[in-house]
Design a protein around this motif. Structure first.
Motif, short mmCIF file in Angstrom:
data_model
loop_
_atom_site.label_atom_id
_atom_site.label_comp_id
_atom_site.label_asym_id
_atom_site.label_seq_id
_atom_site.Cartn_x
_atom_site.Cartn_y
_atom_site.Cartn_z
N PHE A 159 27.55 38.92 49.60
CA PHE A 159 29.00 38.94 49.56
C PHE A 159 29.56 38.31 48.29
O PHE A 159 30.66 38.64 47.85
N LEU A 160 28.80 37.40 47.66
CA LEU A 160 29.27 36.77 46.43
C LEU A 160 29.55 37.78 45.33
O LEU A 160 30.44 37.60 44.51
N ASP A 161 28.78 38.87 45.34
CA ASP A 161 28.91 39.86 44.28
C ASP A 161 30.04 40.86 44.52
O ASP A 161 30.33 41.69 43.66
N SER A 162 30.68 40.78 45.68
CA SER A 162 31.76 41.70 45.98
C SER A 162 32.97 41.42 45.10
O SER A 162 33.34 40.27 44.86
N LYS A 163 33.60 42.48 44.61
CA LYS A 163 34.81 42.31 43.79
C LYS A 163 35.93 41.65 44.60
O LYS A 163 36.82 41.01 44.03
N ASP A 164 35.87 41.79 45.91
CA ASP A 164 36.92 41.21 46.76
C ASP A 164 36.79 39.69 46.87
O ASP A 164 37.73 39.03 47.31
N PHE A 165 35.65 39.14 46.47
CA PHE A 165 35.50 37.69 46.48
C PHE A 165 36.59 37.02 45.64
O PHE A 165 37.11 35.97 46.00
#
Length: 421
Positions: A159-165
């Motif tokens: 999840f860290l790599d998600s743009k939504d982070f």
């Protein structure tokens, strides 16, 4: 609008109500909706029967007279809410869920909120976890928040790599960074928090200097666990910046030398350690006809075995039946029996154990695998001794149980292991 003759005949209640709404028959209230004050007509009795807010709006001494202005919901979504009130049906998707949730809370439409929650719950995955968590946080959906947090805690690095982070609110990030269960290396968390701070600088029209990033991070800076970073990384990537004060940097170095810091948290988070014992050989295959595949291993540190990586198939899309036992001193100490769906061309699959298995350092364990299905990929360049950067060493050994299908420390199934630190 003129109605079609006999439009009531043979129709269900919801069909009749929808027809009256869509054709504006006998409507007795007009809403001016959105920034453009788009007129939308409806029936007071239908709205009042569904919503305590609408009931108060239309009944009693303070009842609204004439048109009603609704500036905070756009016409598209207000129409969706009306359709739900009249028919009890709606299609929730990622584009409308936040607006529908807002409307459901504003007008106390619990059934609509339940529909939105069901949609969000079904989309708790690596790609959508950030959006779902922020939505649950914004709308006080505690059960959903707990579910998605648990998912993120098990899949932190993804999840860290998600743009939504980068779109997380500070409050939402705080609930994540406070937890020991976040399965991420602190170095990765630090790098993503830098990007988050830089994004906030951009939103506030500030140059993304270290000083401004620190200002945007605010109290979140003190949730980054600098003392558990690798000293070399801290020296090369953190200490040379102006993100921390000189006193804070000294405190971290003192912690590296066994003097506990009173500024930053220093307890280590748990995270997954992935050990791959071979590469995928795309030009050869391995049989999965039913006999057992076995291999032994030892670890240099105490750890928890979380899951096993198995090869997928080059051409087969369908089901494999899998049973895995973890055996130590003739006792089964962990197991799982499951199926997984193969997609043609996917090289490996992670098979979770029913419960993580406590692995004691320097003790020998056997992975006993029974997998049935078509041919899979096989491996190449098998490594018998692997040490990762956290200092965990894995030694793969000849199987102490009969490996009837041919797997050993130098060939066969079982592409890798995942440990929980």
């Amino acid at each position: 609008m003129e109605a079609t003759s006999d439009w009531q005949i043979g129709k269900s209640l919801s069909d009749r109500m929808k027809y009256m709404l869509n054709n504006q028959l006998m409507c007795d209230v007009t809403f001016n909706v959105g920034a453009d004050k788009t007129p939308i007509m409806a029936h007071k009795n239908m709205l009042a029967s569904a919503s305590p807010v609408f009931y108060s709006m239309f009944e009693g001494p303070l009842a609204e007279k004439g048109t009603v202005d609704i500036a905070d919901i756009e016409p598209e979504y207000f129409n969706m809410i009306l359709q739900f009130i009249y028919t009890d049906t709606i299609t929730v998707d990622s584009n409308n869920v936040r607006n529908l949730l807002y409307g459901s809370e504003k007008y106390m439409l619990q059934l609509l909120k339940d529909e939105c929650c069901a949609f969000l719950t079904s989309n708790v995955n690596v790609d959508q976890a950030c959006v779902v968590l922020q939505t649950a946080y914004d709308f006080n959906m505690e059960d959903l928040k707990t579910k998605v947090l648990n998912f993120i805690f098990e899949n932190g690095s993804g999840f860290l790599d998600s743009k939504d982070f980068l779109q997380f609110s500070a409050g939402c990030l705080k609930s994540l960074l406070n937890s020991d269960k976040l399965r991420c290396k602190e170095e990765n968390i630090y790098e993503q928090m830098l990007k988050w701070g830089q994004q906030k600088c951009k939103e506030n029209s500030l140059p993304a200097t270290d000083v401004n990033v620190r200002e945007c991070l605010g109290d979140l800076l003190y949730l980054i666990r600098f003392p558990v970073m690798r000293p070399q990384y801290f020296t090369e990537e953190v200490s040379c910046k102006d993100l921390l004060t000189s006193t804070e940097i000294i405190k971290v170095y003192q912690h590296f030398n066994e003097k506990t810091t009173d500024i930053f948290p220093s307890n280590k988070r748990s995270f997954k350690i992935k050990i791959e014992r071979c590469q995928v050989n795309k030009t050869s295959s391995w049989s999965c006809g039913g006999p057992d595949d076995c291999v032994d291993f030892k670890t240099s540190l105490n750890a928890k075995l979380f899951s096993i990586f198995l090869f997928g198939s080059k051409t087969y899309s369908g089901t494999y039946n899998v049973k895995i036992n973890i055996v130590c001193s003739s006792f089964i100490v962990g197991t799982t029996q499951t199926t997984f769906m193969s997609s043609a061309g996917q090289e490996v699959y992670e098979i979770m154990l029913t419960l993580p298995v406590n692995i004691l350092r320097n003790k020998q364990y056997t992975i006993q695998l029974n997998c049935t299905g078509p041919l899979t990929f096989s491996g190449k360049s098998y490594i018998q001794n692997i040490t990762n950067e956290e200092g965990l060493s894995i030694n793969f050994l000849p199987p102490s149980l009969q490996s009837q299908n041919g797997t050993s420390e130098v060939k066969g199934q079982i592409q890798g292991l995942v440990f929980d630190s």
